[in-house]
Design a protein around this motif. Structure first.
Motif, PDB file in Angstrom:
ATOM      1  N   VAL A 130      38.258  48.080  11.434  1.00 55.78           N
ATOM      2  CA  VAL A 130      37.512  46.754  12.765  1.00 55.78           C
ATOM      3  C   VAL A 130      36.879  45.668  11.939  1.00 55.78           C
ATOM      4  O   VAL A 130      37.424  44.774  12.591  1.00 55.78           O
ATOM      5  N   LEU A 131      35.566  45.706  11.225  1.00 52.80           N
ATOM      6  CA  LEU A 131      35.529  44.808  10.672  1.00 52.80           C
ATOM      7  C   LEU A 131      36.490  43.955   9.977  1.00 52.80           C
ATOM      8  O   LEU A 131      36.311  42.562  10.006  1.00 52.80           O
ATOM      9  N   ALA A 132      37.338  43.988   9.195  1.00 51.85           N
ATOM     10  CA  ALA A 132      38.884  43.850   8.651  1.00 51.85           C
ATOM     11  C   ALA A 132      39.219  43.216   9.320  1.00 51.85           C
ATOM     12  O   ALA A 132      39.623  41.541   9.362  1.00 51.85           O
ATOM     13  N   THR A 133      39.415  43.603  11.191  1.00 51.51           N
ATOM     14  CA  THR A 133      40.412  42.340  11.638  1.00 51.51           C
ATOM     15  C   THR A 133      39.625  42.071  13.053  1.00 51.51           C
ATOM     16  O   THR A 133      40.364  41.117  12.831  1.00 51.51           O
ATOM     17  N   LYS A 134      38.606  42.050  12.467  1.00 51.52           N
ATOM     18  CA  LYS A 134      37.848  41.331  13.938  1.00 51.52           C
ATOM     19  C   LYS A 134      37.390  40.237  13.235  1.00 51.52           C
ATOM     20  O   LYS A 134      36.982  39.570  13.616  1.00 51.52           O
TER      21      LYS A 134
ATOM     22  N   ALA B 279      48.901  44.308   8.641  1.00 50.20           N
ATOM     23  CA  ALA B 279      48.413  44.172  10.201  1.00 50.20           C
ATOM     24  C   ALA B 279      50.285  45.180  10.133  1.00 50.20           C
ATOM     25  O   ALA B 279      50.736  45.652  10.070  1.00 50.20           O
ATOM     26  N   PRO B 280      50.368  45.234  11.827  1.00 49.47           N
ATOM     27  CA  PRO B 280      51.419  46.380  11.871  1.00 49.47           C
ATOM     28  C   PRO B 280      52.654  45.443  12.501  1.00 49.47           C
ATOM     29  O   PRO B 280      53.381  46.428  12.716  1.00 49.47           O
ATOM     30  N   ASP B 281      52.681  44.254  11.567  1.00 48.15           N
ATOM     31  CA  ASP B 281      54.017  44.039  11.583  1.00 48.15           C
ATOM     32  C   ASP B 281      54.153  44.069   9.893  1.00 48.15           C
ATOM     33  O   ASP B 281      55.517  43.907   9.409  1.00 48.15           O
TER      34      ASP B 281
ATOM     35  N   PHE C 159      52.140  49.324   7.466  1.00 47.14           N
ATOM     36  CA  PHE C 159      51.615  49.396   8.573  1.00 47.14           C
ATOM     37  C   PHE C 159      51.159  50.894   8.957  1.00 47.14           C
ATOM     38  O   PHE C 159      50.432  51.428   8.919  1.00 47.14           O
ATOM     39  N   PRO C 160      51.917  51.745   9.237  1.00 42.54           N
ATOM     40  CA  PRO C 160      51.690  53.030   9.451  1.00 42.54           C
ATOM     41  C   PRO C 160      51.612  54.136   8.252  1.00 42.54           C
ATOM     42  O   PRO C 160      49.992  55.294   8.551  1.00 42.54           O
TER      43      PRO C 160
ATOM     44  N   ALA D 123      48.481  52.489  -0.192  1.00 43.82           N
ATOM     45  CA  ALA D 123      49.161  51.536   0.769  1.00 43.82           C
ATOM     46  C   ALA D 123      49.571  50.168   0.499  1.00 43.82           C
ATOM     47  O   ALA D 123      49.242  49.748   0.101  1.00 43.82           O
ATOM     48  N   ALA D 124      50.758  50.163   1.242  1.00 37.98           N
ATOM     49  CA  ALA D 124      51.244  48.671   1.170  1.00 37.98           C
ATOM     50  C   ALA D 124      50.871  48.178  -0.135  1.00 37.98           C
ATOM     51  O   ALA D 124      51.170  46.547  -0.615  1.00 37.98           O
TER      52      ALA D 124
END
Length: 214
Positions: free
Chosen positions: A75-79, A88-90, A94-95, A156-157
């Motif tokens: 939440v902190l990283a996205t907000k 990011a979802p794209d 992401f999964p 991940a990523a």
């Protein structure tokens, strides 16, 4: 210009709330920190008025209470992002990112807490050595399986993300509660990489010196 975020973290040294403290330092966000003895529901009068669960973390983000240590970093990283610490979802991973983000708490930290309960937190007459050992082995098996699912140096990523804070804390806790033998050389090296980060070091400094606050 948008107003600065209002973030207040209630934290016990090296408890699950360390994930949030680490995330805040990685993001460079301003925050207020309240340090407490563990468990605060026993030692901090009125704490259930702060967090009805009686647990840590209790993190207020612009006045909204959050209590889940794996969710708050995302939440902190996205907000307050965008930030490369969130996937990011794209993005293709992401999964995997979301899976490891949840895995650090739900899959890895859970058996550790049972081990901790029956080795340290219960009074001596209620401690159960066999249960503690069974959950230690369970943790080790899950951690080895998690390691097998990782691709590269991070969860991940191909980069450090909030998922590494989630999983990395579980490795950190294992080293502090007598579960070092459950860590493979690969997971030892993984945590060594994470603990060299300036954000990790700042988080440790922010909570002050001392032993495990559990």
């Amino acid at each position: 210009m948008s107003a600065a975020p209002r973030i207040h973290l209630h934290h016990c040294r090296d408890a699950r709330s360390f994930r949030v403290l680490w995330a805040l330092e990685e993001l460079g966000l301003p925050y207020e920190l309240t340090m407490m003895p563990f468990p605060p529901r026993v030692f901090v009068e009125g704490y259930r008025d702060v967090n009805p669960l009686g647990t840590v973390p209790a993190c207020f983000i612009d006045g909204q209470l959050m209590t889940e240590s794996a969710a708050i970093p995302h939440v902190l990283a996205t907000k307050f992002g965008p930030s490369p610490l969130a996937v990011a979802p794209d993005e293709p991973d992401f999964p995997a990112y979301m899976n490891f983000l949840m895995m650090g708490e739900a899959t890895l930290t859970f058996p550790q807490t049972i081990h901790l309960r029956y080795t340290r937190l219960e009074p001596p007459e209620r401690r159960v050595a066999q249960a503690a050992e069974d959950y230690a082995q369970w943790f080790g098996s899950r951690l080895r399986n998690a390691e097998a699912m990782m691709q590269g140096d991070y969860a991940a990523a191909g980069r450090f993300t909030m998922a590494d804070i989630s999983v990395g804390y579980a490795v950190m806790l294992a080293r502090q509660i007598g579960l070092e033998e459950q860590l493979t050389p690969g997971m030892q090296a993984y945590f060594d990489r994470l603990s060299q980060r300036e954000g990790f070091r700042r988080a440790q400094a922010a909570q002050g010196p001392g032993g495990l606050g559990l």
